[in-house]
Design an enzyme around this catalytic site. Structure first.
Site, PDB file in Angstrom:
ATOM      1  N   ALA A  68       0.818  -1.207   0.000  1.00 28.10           N
ATOM      2  CA  ALA A  68       0.000   0.000   0.000  1.00 28.10           C
ATOM      3  C   ALA A  68       0.855   1.262   0.000  1.00 28.10           C
ATOM      4  O   ALA A  68       0.454   2.290  -0.548  1.00 28.10           O
ATOM      5  CB  ALA A  68      -0.932  -0.002   1.204  1.00 28.10           C
ATOM      6  N   THR A  69       2.032   1.210   0.613  1.00 28.33           N
ATOM      7  CA  THR A  69       2.888   2.399   0.643  1.00 28.33           C
ATOM      8  C   THR A  69       3.264   2.813  -0.767  1.00 28.33           C
ATOM      9  O   THR A  69       3.206   4.004  -1.112  1.00 28.33           O
ATOM     10  CB  THR A  69       4.138   2.140   1.490  1.00 28.33           C
ATOM     11  OG1 THR A  69       3.751   1.914   2.850  1.00 28.33           O
ATOM     12  CG2 THR A  69       5.090   3.329   1.436  1.00 28.33           C
ATOM     13  N   ASN A 134      -6.337   3.288  10.983  1.00 27.92           N
ATOM     14  CA  ASN A 134      -5.583   2.144  11.487  1.00 27.92           C
ATOM     15  C   ASN A 134      -5.361   2.181  13.002  1.00 27.92           C
ATOM     16  O   ASN A 134      -5.135   1.140  13.616  1.00 27.92           O
ATOM     17  CB  ASN A 134      -4.225   2.053  10.785  1.00 27.92           C
ATOM     18  CG  ASN A 134      -3.368   3.294  10.994  1.00 27.92           C
ATOM     19  OD1 ASN A 134      -3.834   4.418  10.804  1.00 27.92           O
ATOM     20  ND2 ASN A 134      -2.123   3.112  11.370  1.00 27.92           N
ATOM     21  N   GLN A 162      -7.296  -0.762   5.744  1.00 28.21           N
ATOM     22  CA  GLN A 162      -7.937  -1.380   6.906  1.00 28.21           C
ATOM     23  C   GLN A 162      -9.398  -1.759   6.655  1.00 28.21           C
ATOM     24  O   GLN A 162      -9.962  -2.566   7.394  1.00 28.21           O
ATOM     25  CB  GLN A 162      -7.873  -0.424   8.105  1.00 28.21           C
ATOM     26  CG  GLN A 162      -6.467  -0.077   8.561  1.00 28.21           C
ATOM     27  CD  GLN A 162      -5.767  -1.225   9.264  1.00 28.21           C
ATOM     28  OE1 GLN A 162      -6.396  -2.165   9.747  1.00 28.21           O
ATOM     29  NE2 GLN A 162      -4.450  -1.148   9.325  1.00 28.21           N
ATOM     30  N   SER A 179      -3.641  -3.435   0.657  1.00 23.32           N
ATOM     31  CA  SER A 179      -2.505  -4.215   1.140  1.00 23.32           C
ATOM     32  C   SER A 179      -2.967  -5.624   1.452  1.00 23.32           C
ATOM     33  O   SER A 179      -3.948  -5.812   2.178  1.00 23.32           O
ATOM     34  CB  SER A 179      -1.916  -3.570   2.396  1.00 23.32           C
ATOM     35  OG  SER A 179      -0.857  -4.342   2.917  1.00 23.32           O
ATOM     36  N   HIS A 181      -1.503  -8.055   3.269  1.00 22.22           N
ATOM     37  CA  HIS A 181      -1.266  -8.641   4.592  1.00 22.22           C
ATOM     38  C   HIS A 181      -2.223  -8.120   5.663  1.00 22.22           C
ATOM     39  O   HIS A 181      -2.212  -8.609   6.794  1.00 22.22           O
ATOM     40  CB  HIS A 181       0.194  -8.462   5.020  1.00 22.22           C
ATOM     41  CG  HIS A 181       0.572  -7.092   5.485  1.00 22.22           C
ATOM     42  ND1 HIS A 181       0.627  -6.745   6.809  1.00 22.22           N
ATOM     43  CD2 HIS A 181       0.942  -5.983   4.788  1.00 22.22           C
ATOM     44  CE1 HIS A 181       1.024  -5.484   6.915  1.00 22.22           C
ATOM     45  NE2 HIS A 181       1.218  -5.001   5.708  1.00 22.22           N
ATOM     46  N   THR A 216       8.912  -7.063 -12.041  1.00 21.55           N
ATOM     47  CA  THR A 216       8.426  -8.433 -12.231  1.00 21.55           C
ATOM     48  C   THR A 216       7.491  -8.827 -11.089  1.00 21.55           C
ATOM     49  O   THR A 216       7.840  -8.694  -9.914  1.00 21.55           O
ATOM     50  CB  THR A 216       9.609  -9.420 -12.283  1.00 21.55           C
ATOM     51  OG1 THR A 216      10.473  -9.052 -13.356  1.00 21.55           O
ATOM     52  CG2 THR A 216       9.122 -10.846 -12.483  1.00 21.55           C
ATOM     53  N   CYS A 299       3.889   1.243  12.418  1.00 21.45           N
ATOM     54  CA  CYS A 299       4.789   1.992  11.554  1.00 21.45           C
ATOM     55  C   CYS A 299       5.496   3.117  12.294  1.00 21.45           C
ATOM     56  O   CYS A 299       6.501   3.636  11.830  1.00 21.45           O
ATOM     57  CB  CYS A 299       4.020   2.564  10.355  1.00 21.45           C
ATOM     58  SG  CYS A 299       3.146   1.301   9.424  1.00 21.45           S
TER      59      CYS A 299
END
Length: 353
Positions: A68-69, A134, A162, A179, A181, A216, A299
Site C-alpha cells: 500500500a505504501t 488504522n 484497513q 494491502s 497482509h 516483475t 509503523c
C-alpha cells in the site's frame, strides 16, 4: 502467544498459503515471459487480479504493487495540483503529500476522530482519506469527501487498507490503495485501483509490466492476495458477526477505568483503542509479553512521540501515551480475548500505588 495486533498485520489464511505453495515450489517462471510456463504464471496473476477486483467498484483496473505504501506514493505523486487530506492519515499519505512540495491542506477531525467534508478550493488536484483509520478504527465519510472533490475537478484517493473486505468502499472514488497482509494475505504485495480514464505517470520505470508500473510480479504473492480477497468475500458476514461478538466481550470487560478513543458507532469494531489514566504502557507490555498488542501504529513504534492520531482527537501527549490498541478478527477466539483482557486489566491494576 495471544495475538491482538490485527491492524499491524493479520495471520496468513491457510487458503492463501495453499494458493501460494505451487508457485513457490514449482511455478518459478516469470509471468511476463512468452513461453508456456510464463503464460501459466500470467494466468495465475490474472485470476488473482479478478479476485481482488471483485471487492472493488466497477469501472477501474487493479495494478499490483509491492504494498500500500507504494500504491499511495504512486497516486499522490502522480496526481497534479494541491492536496487535501486529514490529520489522522497514515504516514504513507502525510509524509508523501508533504514531500511533493505542492500545496497541502490538512483537515482537522473532531473528538471522535471524524472529519467534516468541506468545499474544495481551486487548484486542488487530489483529496486523500482513509476509509478506516488504522489506530482508532473510525470510518470516514469518504463518499461525501469524494463529492466535494469532484465538484472542484479533483480526484479522490481512498486508503482502504484497513477497510477492504470489511467496510463497503464508496463507488465514487477514483483511486484505492490496498494491502494483502491486512486481509490475511502475504506481505510484500498490495494494489492500486485506478478508475477508467485516469492515467498516472509512472512512479517506477524499467519495463512497464503492469501498464504504468514496472517490476516483475510474483505469481505466488499475487495468488495469495487473490485467495485472501476471495475468502474475505466468502466469509464477509461470518467474519463481521464474529468481530461484533468479540467487540461486545471486550467493551464489557473494559467498562470500568478505561476510556474508548474514537467514535463508538462510526467505526470498524475489530479495532479497540482504549486508555487508562496513569498507565505505563511499556511496563504493561513487559508484564504481558506473551500478549501481542500495540501502543499505537506499528509503523511509528519506537519513535517516542505520542500518536498524531490521538493528539488530533484532542488528547494530551500524556493521555496518548496511556493508550493501547487491541486488534482482533477472524482467528481470534472468544476465550483468547477474555483471557488477554483479564490479564491486561490485572496488570494495569497492579501498577496503582
Amino acid at each position: 502467544m495471544i495475538y491482538l495486533d490485527y491492524q499491524a498485520t493479520t495471520p496468513l489464511a491457510p487458503e492463501a498459503l495453499k494458493a501460494m505453495l505451487p508457485w513457490l515450489e514449482q511455478g518459478h517462471a516469470n509471468p511476463h515471459s512468452p513461453h508456456r510456463a510464463g503464460r501459466q504464471a500470467k494466468a495465475a496473476v490474472e485470476v488473482a487480479r479478478d479476485q481482488v477486483a471483485a471487492l472493488l467498484p466497477p469501472g477501474g483496473r487493479v495494478v499490483f504493487t509491492s504494498g500500500a505504501t507504494e500504491a499511495l506514493n504512486w497516486a499522490i505523486k502522480g496526481a497534479g495540483g494541491g492536496i487535501i487530506t486529514t490529520a489522522i492519515e497514515h504516514a504513507a499519505v502525510l509524509d508523501t503529500a508533504a514531500a511533493t512540495g505542492r500545496s497541502l491542506t490538512i483537515l482537522p477531525v473532531d473528538g471522535e476522530g471524524l472529519v467534516s467534508p468541506e468545499p474544495v478550493g481551486r487548484g486542488v488536484g487530489l483529496v486523500a482519506a482513509m476509509l478506516v483509520n488504522n489506530e482508532i478504527g473510525t470510518i470516514q465519510p469518504v463518499a461525501a469527501l469524494a463529492e466535494e472533490a469532484h465538484r472542484a475537478g479533483a480526484w479522490m484517493l481512498c486508503d482502504a487498507v484497513q477497510g477492504y473486505g470489511r467496510v463497503a468502499i464508496p463507488g465514487n472514488v477514483d483511486l484505492i490503495a490496498l494491502s494483502a497482509h491486512k486481509i490475511h494475505g502475504p506481505k510484500g504485495i498490495g494494489a492500486l485501483w485506478i478508475r477508467d480514464g485516469i492515467t498516472l505517470p509512472p512512479l517506477l520505470h524499467g519495463g512497464d509490466q503492469e501498464g504504468g508500473r514496472s517490476g516483475t510480479l510474483s505469481p505466488a504473492l499475487c495468488a495469495g492476495f487473490g485467495a485472501a480477497a476471495k475468502l474475505m468475500a466468502a466469509r464477509s458476514e461470518e467474519d463481521a458477526a464474529h468481530v461484533e461478538r468479540l467487540w461486545s466481550l471486550a467493551i464489557d470487560r473494559l467498562s470500568s477505568g478505561w476510556t474508548l478513543s474514537g467514535s463508538a458507532t462510526q467505526r470498524y469494531r475489530g479495532n479497540l483503542n482504549v486508555r487508562r489514566d496513569g498507565l505505563d504502557v511499556g511496563r504493561l507490555m513487559s508484564d504481558c509479553r506473551d500478549i501481542a498488542f500495540s501502543a499505537g501504529s506499528a509503523c511509528a513504534s519506537g519513535s517516542g512521540r505520542p500518536s498524531h492520531v490521538l493528539t488530533a482527537l484532542g488528547l494530551t501527549g500524556g493521555q496518548a501515551r496511556c493508550s493501547i490498541r487491541l486488534g482482533f478478527g477472524r482467528y481470534t477466539t472468544e476465550a483468547e480475548l477474555v483471557e488477554a483482557i483479564d490479564r491486561l486489566r490485572e496488570a494495569a491494576e497492579g501498577q496503582r500505588p
